[in-house]
Design a protein around this motif. Structure first.
Motif, PDB file in Angstrom:
ATOM      1  N   GLY A 265      45.022 -21.633  18.633  1.00  0.00           N
ATOM      2  CA  GLY A 265      43.974 -20.642  18.814  1.00  0.00           C
ATOM      3  C   GLY A 265      43.085 -20.380  17.625  1.00  0.00           C
ATOM      4  N   VAL A 266      43.194 -21.177  16.578  1.00  0.00           N
ATOM      5  CA  VAL A 266      42.331 -21.015  15.409  1.00  0.00           C
ATOM      6  C   VAL A 266      40.935 -21.543  15.744  1.00  0.00           C
ATOM      7  N   GLU A 267      39.918 -20.753  15.455  1.00  0.00           N
ATOM      8  CA  GLU A 267      38.536 -21.190  15.689  1.00  0.00           C
ATOM      9  C   GLU A 267      38.100 -22.092  14.535  1.00  0.00           C
ATOM     10  N   ILE A 268      37.700 -23.306  14.858  1.00  0.00           N
ATOM     11  CA  ILE A 268      37.342 -24.288  13.831  1.00  0.00           C
ATOM     12  C   ILE A 268      35.872 -24.655  13.971  1.00  0.00           C
ATOM     13  N   GLU A 269      35.144 -24.557  12.861  1.00  0.00           N
ATOM     14  CA  GLU A 269      33.727 -24.909  12.823  1.00  0.00           C
ATOM     15  C   GLU A 269      33.492 -25.898  11.691  1.00  0.00           C
ATOM     16  N   LEU A 270      32.920 -27.037  12.026  1.00  0.00           N
ATOM     17  CA  LEU A 270      32.600 -28.077  11.052  1.00  0.00           C
ATOM     18  C   LEU A 270      31.086 -28.224  10.981  1.00  0.00           C
ATOM     19  N   ILE A 271      30.553 -28.205   9.765  1.00  0.00           N
ATOM     20  CA  ILE A 271      29.104 -28.316   9.577  1.00  0.00           C
ATOM     21  C   ILE A 271      28.803 -29.583   8.788  1.00  0.00           C
ATOM     22  N   PHE A 272      28.020 -30.467   9.394  1.00  0.00           N
ATOM     23  CA  PHE A 272      27.629 -31.723   8.767  1.00  0.00           C
ATOM     24  C   PHE A 272      26.110 -31.764   8.624  1.00  0.00           C
ATOM     25  N   GLY A 273      25.623 -32.821   8.013  1.00  0.00           N
ATOM     26  CA  GLY A 273      24.189 -32.987   7.867  1.00  0.00           C
ATOM     27  C   GLY A 273      23.629 -33.935   8.914  1.00  0.00           C
TER      28      GLY A 273
END
Length: 409
Positions: A265-273
């Motif tokens: 249930g951990v919210e994971i956000e990955l930000i790339f270019g």
């Protein structure tokens, strides 16, 4: 019933020792630096404050309008009797001008290329100095992902590269110096004695104290502190994981921990270019997009400029900023340096940056991504992904690993 995971901020006991078996120093202050005028001014200001020594390590250094004042400040300090060490990577900065080298030599600046291709140490050919560090005396340091070059920090550029560093002052400076000392012992032994003798603990008194820990990655010396700490931080996450990264090609272990975190249930956000200075790495990282989306991991692409940031925020109190990229180059080839911070106030500032990035990025939706990724495109992403990892494997063949004695921090 399974035991609940402990929050990262509670991972240390009465003696101040983390359950992760690594110490945080507690008497520190930290300032978040974003690329641009503030970052340039902070570097120059720090140099002007030096009284004893200056250590400057970087991967890319360009001689341009942005760095001229910085070079002038270094040279002036050296003339005043301050010991100045200027080390750039031979691959990232292949050639300094004859004029600058002569000026530094005449002023007494100790400058050098790290691992030149045609140097005496052929076994270090694949090993690169990727860390960014400016350290003065025994008091302050700047480290992170920001290189000093116009394209990285030009305040007049409408679309400068997006990157972060941290200015840290306090007890952790002592440990940073001890961690980078091995670089001088091995590669610049003529200066190792001075550096060892000059490393001293200082007393600091701050109104607001902050927990900090410096970590290095150096495959040649069997050190994978940054990588291992990331694994453990993700493993112990409870609420959220936010990572902004360039050249993001994680291995199986990191992917497995992300998958487990998402399942609980951990919210994971990955930000790339969306754009990159290395298109091969951009295409390689997209090979894993479908995997992320299928496991409930959100993906954002920053499209305002080149994203060069290497930062993470976990559970709203744990922050990591440094030079480490989540790929095999950083894990097995490069000398990396990261700083981890546990502090609610600093974490809030980092969270504001993540919100700003997401607001100015495009979210990759699962359905849209599935529509535009044909089997031919997936095959292309797979080829670039495999080729990127193959390059790393070849480079590691030129590195001779040597076990070192473990030193207490």
């Amino acid at each position: 019933m399974a035991k609940p995971l402990r929050p990262l901020s509670n991972l240390y006991d009465r003696g101040g020792r983390l359950a992760l078996k690594q110490n945080f120093t507690t008497n520190n202050q930290a300032t978040l630096l974003k690329n641009g005028k503030d970052a340039v001014d902070a570097h120059i200001k720090l140099v002007k404050e030096a009284n004893e020594k200056i250590l400057f390590h970087t991967y890319i250094f360009h001689e341009d309008g942005i760095t001229s004042d910085f070079c002038d400040a270094l040279i002036e300090k050296s003339k005043q009797g301050v010991k100045v060490f200027f080390i750039v990577d031979a691959f990232g900065t292949p050639e300094l001008s004859k004029e600058l080298k002569q000026r530094m030599h005449d002023a007494g600046v100790h400058w050098a290329y790290f691992a030149p291709f045609f140097g005496k140490r052929f076994q270090h050919l694949g090993r690169r100095l990727h860390q960014k560090l400016l350290l003065i005396d025994n008091k302050k340091a700047i480290t992170g992902g920001i290189n000093l070059a116009k394209k990285f920090v030009d305040p007049n550029d409408a679309n400068p590269w997006l990157d972060y560093s941290v200015l840290i002052e306090g007890e952790e400076i002592y440990r940073i110096q001890r961690k980078v000392r091995s670089l001088y012992i091995k590669h610049f032994p003529e200066h190792a004695h001075f550096l060892s003798e000059s490393i001293q603990k200082q007393n600091f008194l701050f109104e607001h104290e902050l927990k900090a820990k410096s970590l290095v990655n150096d495959f040649m010396r069997f050190k994978s502190e940054v990588y291992q700490s990331y694994l453990k931080a993700i493993r112990n996450s409870e609420k959220s994981i936010k990572i902004t990264a360039t050249y993001f090609l994680p291995g199986k272990r990191l992917l497995r921990e992300l998958k487990k975190a998402s399942k609980r249930g951990v919210e994971i956000e990955l930000i790339f270019g969306e754009v990159s200075d290395h298109p091969l790495e951009r295409y390689s990282s997209r090979y894993l997009y479908s995997w992320y989306l299928n496991h409930g991991i959100k993906i954002y692409e920053w499209n305002k400029s080149i994203l060069h940031a290497k930062a993470a925020l976990i559970d709203d109190d744990w922050v990591s900023i440094g030079s480490y990229n989540h790929n095999y180059l950083s894990r097995y080839i490069c000398l990396e340096l990261n700083v981890e911070l546990i502090d609610k106030e600093f974490a809030n500032k980092m969270d504001e940056q993540f919100k700003y990035i997401k607001e100015n990025s495009i979210q990759v939706e699962k359905q849209e991504w599935s529509k535009k990724t044909s089997w031919l495109r997936i095959a292309f992403y797979f080829i670039t992904y495999t080729f990127s990892n193959l390059i790393t494997l070849i480079a590691t063949l030129f590195i001779v690993r040597k076990k070192e004695k473990t030193e207490s921090p």
